[in-house]
Design a protein around this motif. Structure first.
Motif, PDB file in Angstrom:
ATOM      1  N   TYR A 376      11.355 -14.774  10.956  1.00 54.84           N
ATOM      2  CA  TYR A 376       9.939 -14.525  11.186  1.00 54.84           C
ATOM      3  C   TYR A 376       9.811 -13.460  12.269  1.00 54.84           C
ATOM      4  N   TRP A 377       8.803 -12.568  12.103  1.00 57.75           N
ATOM      5  CA  TRP A 377       8.697 -11.413  12.970  1.00 57.75           C
ATOM      6  C   TRP A 377       7.257 -11.179  13.422  1.00 57.75           C
ATOM      7  N   TRP A 378       7.171 -10.459  14.525  1.00 51.31           N
ATOM      8  CA  TRP A 378       5.898 -10.012  15.087  1.00 51.31           C
ATOM      9  C   TRP A 378       5.966  -8.484  15.082  1.00 51.31           C
ATOM     10  N   LEU A 379       5.069  -7.846  14.314  1.00 52.19           N
ATOM     11  CA  LEU A 379       5.088  -6.389  14.194  1.00 52.19           C
ATOM     12  C   LEU A 379       3.886  -5.792  14.914  1.00 52.19           C
ATOM     13  N   ASN A 380       4.162  -4.912  15.867  1.00 53.53           N
ATOM     14  CA  ASN A 380       3.118  -4.233  16.640  1.00 53.53           C
ATOM     15  C   ASN A 380       2.675  -2.952  15.934  1.00 53.53           C
ATOM     16  N   ALA A 381       1.372  -2.760  15.826  1.00 51.16           N
ATOM     17  CA  ALA A 381       0.826  -1.480  15.380  1.00 51.16           C
ATOM     18  C   ALA A 381       0.069  -0.862  16.548  1.00 51.16           C
ATOM     19  N   ASN A 382       0.331   0.386  16.822  1.00 53.35           N
ATOM     20  CA  ASN A 382      -0.419   1.119  17.839  1.00 53.35           C
ATOM     21  C   ASN A 382      -1.591   1.799  17.142  1.00 53.35           C
ATOM     22  N   PRO A 383      -2.838   1.331  17.373  1.00 52.67           N
ATOM     23  CA  PRO A 383      -3.988   1.875  16.626  1.00 52.67           C
ATOM     24  C   PRO A 383      -4.179   3.375  16.798  1.00 52.67           C
ATOM     25  N   LYS A 384      -3.614   3.948  17.857  1.00 52.75           N
ATOM     26  CA  LYS A 384      -3.735   5.391  18.042  1.00 52.75           C
ATOM     27  C   LYS A 384      -2.836   6.155  17.066  1.00 52.75           C
ATOM     28  N   ILE A 385      -1.890   5.425  16.475  1.00 54.81           N
ATOM     29  CA  ILE A 385      -0.945   6.051  15.539  1.00 54.81           C
ATOM     30  C   ILE A 385      -1.166   5.533  14.116  1.00 54.81           C
ATOM     31  N   TRP A 386      -1.219   4.224  13.965  1.00 56.46           N
ATOM     32  CA  TRP A 386      -1.467   3.641  12.648  1.00 56.46           C
ATOM     33  C   TRP A 386      -2.092   2.267  12.820  1.00 56.46           C
ATOM     34  N   THR A 387      -2.698   1.773  11.761  1.00 58.89           N
ATOM     35  CA  THR A 387      -3.382   0.481  11.805  1.00 58.89           C
ATOM     36  C   THR A 387      -3.179  -0.265  10.497  1.00 58.89           C
ATOM     37  N   PHE A 388      -3.191  -1.586  10.567  1.00 58.70           N
ATOM     38  CA  PHE A 388      -3.067  -2.413   9.362  1.00 58.70           C
ATOM     39  C   PHE A 388      -4.267  -2.225   8.435  1.00 58.70           C
ATOM     40  N   SER A 389      -5.408  -1.771   8.991  1.00 58.99           N
ATOM     41  CA  SER A 389      -6.598  -1.560   8.168  1.00 58.99           C
ATOM     42  C   SER A 389      -6.376  -0.470   7.135  1.00 58.99           C
ATOM     43  N   ASP A 390      -5.423   0.439   7.400  1.00 58.46           N
ATOM     44  CA  ASP A 390      -5.136   1.524   6.467  1.00 58.46           C
ATOM     45  C   ASP A 390      -4.314   1.055   5.266  1.00 58.46           C
ATOM     46  N   ILE A 391      -3.846  -0.167   5.331  1.00 58.99           N
ATOM     47  CA  ILE A 391      -2.961  -0.681   4.279  1.00 58.99           C
ATOM     48  C   ILE A 391      -3.724  -1.689   3.435  1.00 58.99           C
ATOM     49  N   ALA A 392      -3.720  -1.527   2.131  1.00 55.69           N
ATOM     50  CA  ALA A 392      -4.369  -2.481   1.238  1.00 55.69           C
ATOM     51  C   ALA A 392      -3.477  -3.697   1.040  1.00 55.69           C
ATOM     52  N   VAL A 393      -4.088  -4.816   0.717  1.00 55.17           N
ATOM     53  CA  VAL A 393      -3.319  -6.021   0.419  1.00 55.17           C
ATOM     54  C   VAL A 393      -2.416  -5.755  -0.787  1.00 55.17           C
ATOM     55  N   GLY A 394      -1.141  -6.066  -0.647  1.00 54.08           N
ATOM     56  CA  GLY A 394      -0.164  -5.803  -1.707  1.00 54.08           C
ATOM     57  C   GLY A 394       0.507  -4.455  -1.598  1.00 54.08           C
ATOM     58  N   GLU A 395      -0.007  -3.590  -0.729  1.00 53.57           N
ATOM     59  CA  GLU A 395       0.570  -2.258  -0.568  1.00 53.57           C
ATOM     60  C   GLU A 395       1.821  -2.317   0.307  1.00 53.57           C
ATOM     61  N   VAL A 396       2.849  -1.577  -0.076  1.00 53.52           N
ATOM     62  CA  VAL A 396       4.104  -1.540   0.680  1.00 53.52           C
ATOM     63  C   VAL A 396       4.072  -0.357   1.638  1.00 53.52           C
ATOM     64  N   GLN A 397       4.495  -0.606   2.871  1.00 52.01           N
ATOM     65  CA  GLN A 397       4.508   0.417   3.913  1.00 52.01           C
ATOM     66  C   GLN A 397       5.908   0.483   4.514  1.00 52.01           C
ATOM     67  N   SER A 398       6.337   1.676   4.884  1.00 47.89           N
ATOM     68  CA  SER A 398       7.647   1.814   5.518  1.00 47.89           C
ATOM     69  C   SER A 398       7.480   1.955   7.027  1.00 47.89           C
ATOM     70  N   TYR A 399       8.533   1.571   7.752  1.00 48.62           N
ATOM     71  CA  TYR A 399       8.528   1.704   9.208  1.00 48.62           C
ATOM     72  C   TYR A 399       9.913   2.208   9.610  1.00 48.62           C
ATOM     73  N   THR A 400       9.946   3.338  10.306  1.00 52.25           N
ATOM     74  CA  THR A 400      11.231   3.969  10.613  1.00 52.25           C
ATOM     75  C   THR A 400      11.981   3.229  11.711  1.00 52.25           C
ATOM     76  N   LEU A 401      13.317   3.292  11.642  1.00 51.97           N
ATOM     77  CA  LEU A 401      14.168   2.672  12.656  1.00 51.97           C
ATOM     78  C   LEU A 401      14.326   3.577  13.879  1.00 51.97           C
ATOM     79  N   TYR A 402      13.878   4.846  13.730  1.00 50.93           N
ATOM     80  CA  TYR A 402      14.035   5.813  14.820  1.00 50.93           C
ATOM     81  C   TYR A 402      12.669   6.441  15.101  1.00 50.93           C
TER      82      TYR A 402
END
Length: 795
Positions: A376-402
């Motif tokens: 189980y994880w806690w994922l932080n979004a920085n609203p100045k860069i990206w937000t969960f509101s930009d993602i639709a339910v069921g939509e897949v999003q990538s997050y870089t390791l670097y």
């Protein structure tokens, strides 16, 4: 009796703090009473739902995370509604002794626990909780009983009444007597009463007998005033007992497998890892297992230590042995009667644990055999860069390791450990600082990035400050060191947070909804099939429609059934209803800052939350129904959403004014407005509204097939009255100052199963004639003529 001078001194301090802090923090008590009074109906068919609504504003009175009386009684009500209904009927029977009723309610709860508890350790329906139910039902007579609170009040005021642990019956009787005496003194303090009345709002119960005010004074005395010269933290105990075991003794015992079993060593290791002190709940949330595992496991261990060493044992009363002090010293962290303790390892035992190897002992609970292990994880979004509101339910999003500079993300190992299927909590950092979504890892890292999908957007986000209030989450990785993006959650932490989310964002009922078709609508709404087909086609094409018509044509009735027929079922969870008025605002509808305690918090409005709900079920239609839509200032209410509700802009993102985040109105949300065309007080509808909505006339349905069938089942007088109303409507339609928008609707005649002359006369005298007197207030002759015609039907 008590020292009235001491009470006066306490009331002086209470009044000094009343407006600045006390009222803001405690106003919810009066609101809780009003909510209960507005919703309570012991005879309601869906008792569990009624009970949930009635208790919905009790908050921490009945719902702290360490104590679950509200949740437990609601679970019982869902499983055995009639048994719980009977319990409340008996509790609220004022012909019986109040203490006897409280004890009986508690005893009946024990029976429910045995029958329907599903392994729960407690029912939580103790004196405190039961007294709350009595107070909510009879706020002019009762108060909330808390042993620690009332004892502190009695001690502070020098009362001659005695309160002893375990003496429930005597304590309750003394409690009610003491608080009745205090209430009589408070009623004499006109300054306090005026101060109190000046703060009351429409959301509060007025408290005419000042029982809740008395209770709040008692709370203040026990929590703040009586502690004014004492340290804020309760002292560690016991101070006069020791098991007299040395570090060497404990080291020897730790190596004895008959004393320190595998389970015992797990408890010790987790206690050490937590910092040497914790509540049973904190350990359960952090490492797994139940609270009882740590409580009972520690008691059993202490008993084995005593049997092995013959060490002194602390006695609690004449027959009750207190085993835990062999291992720990304790401190009360909840002064309610049931109590909650934080336990701290004895110094000698803690030092011994430092000298033994516990590396092979499990820290976290492992998955059961055959059970797939998920993290189980806690994922932080920085609203100045990206937000969960930009993602639709069921939509897949990538997050870089670097990051952009090519450096590894902080806590890089977490990105490597995340596996497909792991669940995550979606959090947005400053300035939002809220949990806003639930997600799932859809694919593990490929060396460059991980992939996750949004499972659900929260209609009611969870604030950071709310999370921080719970001691059970204090060791969460994000709270310990918030630098980074992806943080570990234990299974217990995830489920603890998930339970909070579900409390504020309940899932729709999984029960099958009643089916509803076009034919069902045509049976209930007096409209032709052709008109219905046109109406559905217009709504689906435009997304927004306004049903306009004369009073009584059944616009509201038709709107809801129109939604049912398109959904194909009566699913109330997919319908929201609101009524506009002149003072309705953007802050009510979308979002705005609302006063909370001594500051302001950003709160989401009803339309914003419903859009989030619709976005969570993109394959299902949702309907937002607005009554009296032309009474509101549309530009003021919708703000930047006026563009987003247009059909061509559905799914388009726009930045909201208050939080600066993107937002969209989903394509599966339909807006149905209603407008009364006969309201002279309304100005013309502005062009912005007309451009975004189609307007559909709902006409009187006297000539529809459905109404004719209905009319034929009633008597001749009814048919004669209807014929006269149809003649009246023709005259209204031809009247140059009125028109068909002022006709009399058929719904006035559709609310009975027994057609009596008295019922029909009441429609004429109290519905139709008052309306005609407004229409023809300058033409008394025409008004008199129609009064004679309509009343003549009954002669």
């Amino acid at each position: 009796m008590f020292d009235k001078f001491r009470l006066k001194e306490a009331l002086l301090k209470y009044k000094e703090n009343f407006v600045s802090s006390q009222w803001g923090n405690e106003k919810y008590k009066w609101e809780a009473v009003k909510c209960f009074q507005d919703n309570w109906d012991v005879n309601e068919s869906d008792f569990a739902d009624m009970l949930a609504r009635s208790l919905s504003k009790t908050y921490n009175l009945l719902g702290s995370m360490n104590n679950f009386p509200s949740k437990m009684i609601q679970n019982f009500a869902k499983t055995a509604p009639e048994e719980v209904r009977a319990m409340y009927i008996a509790l609220f029977d004022e012909s019986k002794d109040v203490v006897t009723r409280i004890i009986k309610f508690k005893d009946m709860s024990s029976i429910l626990l045995e029958k329907y508890g599903n392994g729960a350790g407690q029912h939580y329906q103790y004196e405190n909780a039961v007294s709350i139910y009595l107070w909510l039902r009879y706020p002019d007579k009762y108060y909330i009983y808390k042993y620690g609170e009332v004892k502190a009040v009695a001690d502070e005021l020098g009362s001659d009444m005695i309160f002893k642990k375990g003496a429930y019956v005597d304590n309750l009787r003394n409690f009610y007597s003491l608080y009745d005496e205090i209430c009589e003194e408070i009623k004499k303090d006109n300054v306090l009463l005026d101060l109190f009345k000046s703060q009351l709002t429409d959301t509060c119960y007025p408290d005419p007998e000042y029982r809740t005010l008395t209770m709040d004074v008692g709370f203040y005395i026990s929590r703040f005033y009586s502690q004014k010269d004492q340290p804020q933290q309760y002292e560690w105990f016991p101070t006069d007992y020791s098991p007299e075991l040395t570090v060497e003794d404990w080291i020897g015992l730790l190596g004895d497998e008959e004393v320190f079993t595998t389970g015992s060593l797990e408890i010790m290791k987790r206690m050490k890892d937590y910092g040497g002190q914790a509540t049973c709940t904190q350990l359960a949330v952090k490492y797994g297992e139940s609270k009882n595992f740590y409580n009972s496991g520690s008691s059993a261990l202490a008993r084995r230590v005593a049997e092995k060493t013959g060490c002194p044992v602390m006695e609690r009363g004449t027959e009750n042995t207190f085993w835990l002090p062999i291992l720990y010293i304790g401190r009360i962290v909840d002064k309610d009667e049931e109590g909650s303790y934080i336990w701290k390892l004895r110094e000698e035992l803690e030092e011994a644990l430092d000298n033994v190897d516990l590396s092979q002992v499990e820290l976290y609970v492992a998955s059961a055999p055959g059970e797939e292990e998920h993290r189980y994880w806690w994922l932080n979004a920085n609203p100045k860069i990206w937000t969960f509101s930009d993602i639709a339910v069921g939509e897949v999003q990538s997050y870089t390791l670097y990051n952009d500079k090519g450096n590894k993300r902080r806590i890089f190992q977490n990105f490597l450990d995340a596996k497909a299927g792991d669940m995550l909590i979606g959090y947005e950092s400053n300035p939002v600082k809220q949990i806003v979504a639930i997600g799932r890892i859809s694919a593990e890292q490929d060396g460059e990035q991980i992939y996750f999908e949004k499972v659900e957007g929260l209609t009611s986000p969870i604030d950071y400050q709310t999370l921080k209030r719970f001691l059970e989450l204090e060791k969460m990785e994000y709270f310990v060191n918030p630098q980074g993006s992806l943080f570990k959650l234990t299974k217990g932490e995830y489920h603890f947070i998930y339970d909070m989310i579900r409390e504020e964002n309940p899932l729709s009922s999984e029960g099958e909804a009643e089916k509803y078709s076009k034919e069902d609508l045509l049976d209930e709404v007096y409209m032709t099939e052709n008109r219905y087909n046109i109406l559905v086609a217009v709504l689906k094409n435009k997304k927004n429609i306004i049903l306009q018509g004369a009073p009584g044509v059944g616009k509201t009735f038709a709107a809801k059934r129109l939604a049912y027929s398109i959904m194909g079922e009566k699913d109330e969870s997919r319908i929201e209803f609101v009524q506009f008025h002149q003072n309705y605002s953007y802050e009510d509808f979308v979002m705005g800052y609302k006063p909370v305690n001594d500051g302001f918090e950003l709160k989401y409005g009803i339309f914003y939350r419903f859009c989030q709900k619709a976005a969570n079920q993109p394959e299902k239609e949702h309907f937002f129904i607005i009554d009296e839509i032309n009474r509101g200032n549309m530009s003021k209410i919708f703000g930047e959403l006026l563009m987003l509700i247009e059909r061509d802009y559905r799914g388009t993102k726009a930045t909201l004014a208050y939080n600066g985040l993107s937002f969209t109105v989903p394509k599966n949300l339909y807006i149905i407005g209603m407008m009364n065309t006969a309201d002279r007080s309304l100005a013309m509808i502005d062009y912005a509204l007309r451009r975004r909505f189609s307007f559909f006339d709902i006409d009187p349905g006297f000539d529809s097939e459905g109404f004719v069938k209905y009319q034929n089942t009633l008597n001749e007088t009814f048919s004669l009255l209807v014929s006269k109303v149809k003649e009246l409507n023709k005259e209204i339609t031809l009247d140059k100052s009125l028109g068909k928008g002022f006709c009399i609707g058929h719904s006035y005649f559709c609310s009975t199963t027994e057609c009596t002359e008295e019922w029909m006369q009441s429609i004429v005298d109290y519905d139709i004639l008052p309306m005609l007197s407004e229409y023809w207030f300058e033409d008394t002759g025409k008004l008199q003529r129609w009064e004679n015609i309509l009343r003549g039907v009954f002669q």
